[in-house]
Scaffold this motif. Sequence first.
Motif, PDB file in Angstrom:
ATOM      1  N   GLY A  26      12.882  67.007  32.139  1.00  0.00           N
ATOM      2  CA  GLY A  26      13.872  66.457  31.057  1.00  0.00           C
ATOM      3  C   GLY A  26      14.085  67.735  30.036  1.00  0.00           C
ATOM      4  N   THR A  59      17.812  53.993  36.101  1.00  0.00           N
ATOM      5  CA  THR A  59      16.829  55.203  36.130  1.00  0.00           C
ATOM      6  C   THR A  59      16.730  55.632  37.623  1.00  0.00           C
ATOM      7  OG1 THR A  59      15.159  53.459  36.388  1.00  0.00           O
ATOM      8  CG2 THR A  59      15.726  53.818  34.043  1.00  0.00           C
ATOM      9  N   TRP A  84      18.708  61.456  29.171  1.00  0.00           N
ATOM     10  CA  TRP A  84      18.204  60.437  28.230  1.00  0.00           C
ATOM     11  C   TRP A  84      18.982  59.952  27.653  1.00  0.00           C
ATOM     12  CZ3 TRP A  84      14.334  65.222  27.281  1.00  0.00           C
ATOM     13  CH2 TRP A  84      12.874  65.018  27.995  1.00  0.00           C
ATOM     14  N   ARG A 137      10.058  60.414  29.518  1.00  0.00           N
ATOM     15  CA  ARG A 137      10.390  59.374  30.299  1.00  0.00           C
ATOM     16  C   ARG A 137      11.584  59.377  31.299  1.00  0.00           C
ATOM     17  NH1 ARG A 137      12.497  59.266  25.344  1.00  0.00           N
ATOM     18  NH2 ARG A 137      14.702  58.532  25.025  1.00  0.00           N
ATOM     19  N   TRP A 184      13.821  56.384  17.672  1.00  0.00           N
ATOM     20  CA  TRP A 184      15.229  57.080  18.184  1.00  0.00           C
ATOM     21  C   TRP A 184      15.962  57.538  17.266  1.00  0.00           C
ATOM     22  CZ3 TRP A 184      19.877  55.401  17.075  1.00  0.00           C
ATOM     23  CH2 TRP A 184      19.836  53.890  16.377  1.00  0.00           C
ATOM     24  N   PRO A 236      15.006  59.618  33.489  1.00  0.00           N
ATOM     25  CA  PRO A 236      16.579  59.760  32.850  1.00  0.00           C
ATOM     26  C   PRO A 236      17.006  58.547  33.450  1.00  0.00           C
ATOM     27  CG  PRO A 236      16.164  60.948  34.848  1.00  0.00           C
ATOM     28  CD  PRO A 236      14.768  60.560  34.503  1.00  0.00           C
TER      29      PRO A 236
END
Length: 296
Positions: free
Chosen positions: A140, A115, A217, A184, A251, A186
């Motif tokens: 992002g 991350t 992501w 969130r 997802w 990457p």
Amino acid sequence: MSDEEILIKRLQEAGYAAREVEKATGGVVAIAGLVTLQDDSQIFAKTLLGPDRDIFPVEAAGLTELRETGGVITPEVLCASPRLLVLEKMRPRRDDERFWERLAHTVAALHTSTTAERFGWHRPGWLGRLRQDNTWDSDGHAFLAERRILRWLSEPLVEAAFDAAERQALERLCATLPELVPDRPPCLTHGDLWQENIVATADGAPVLIDPAVSYNWPEIDLSMLWCSPRPPASDRFFALYEEITGIDGGWRDRMDLFHLRELLSVIAHDDDDWGAAEAVRKIIAPFRRDGGPATV
């Protein structure tokens, strides 16, 4: 001169005593194949026709990044120049649940151990034979919109494939990305993780090849596997990956959205022989406001 003869000639110019080539299938960018040398040893090699570009040096750098930063097994790079890439020989994978479980552990570890704070990479890349803009960005959603989806609209074949209303619908979809994709950090991604870019070592461990790396992501990788043709045993990959990473349950709903990048790339590469344009139209249909199909 045949493709195989061109590859042999360039290998010989680079000092490899190439005897014969078993041409690889599945790629659309390079002349590639398993090469047998005069001493009966084997290597994998690729060459490009046309003007010299840095596709192979970037690919080699991506393999190194995946191996050294992400802990992924990648082939040893024996030679990387604008005209030639030579890798150690890998083996075909076994498409059983055991292999796909091992791959789930590999990809999950890659995504959870790398991350970062910014999206992008330290150098421009390639997706196929077209440029991938990896300019760093802390946002992002903007990165996904501008550098992975809308960047394709200026490609001549993409411009010809869609009318103004469809282009506007794609832009409208990108404007809503903050509502569709959780924000969130990457992670390091392979970037072109479809089944043809997954092979194996002699003992059956997963090996990743042909990357288009960036910090992005993880759905970029998941969507390539999910939306491209794959064997039934790969279902085990997704179940185990979800268990290991704890990725949110939504997802699957994002897979088509992330796959837009690949669909548009297929069209831009003049490889739309399996309905990529129609697949794009289906994804963007809810965002049309011109009286077209399935508007909202």
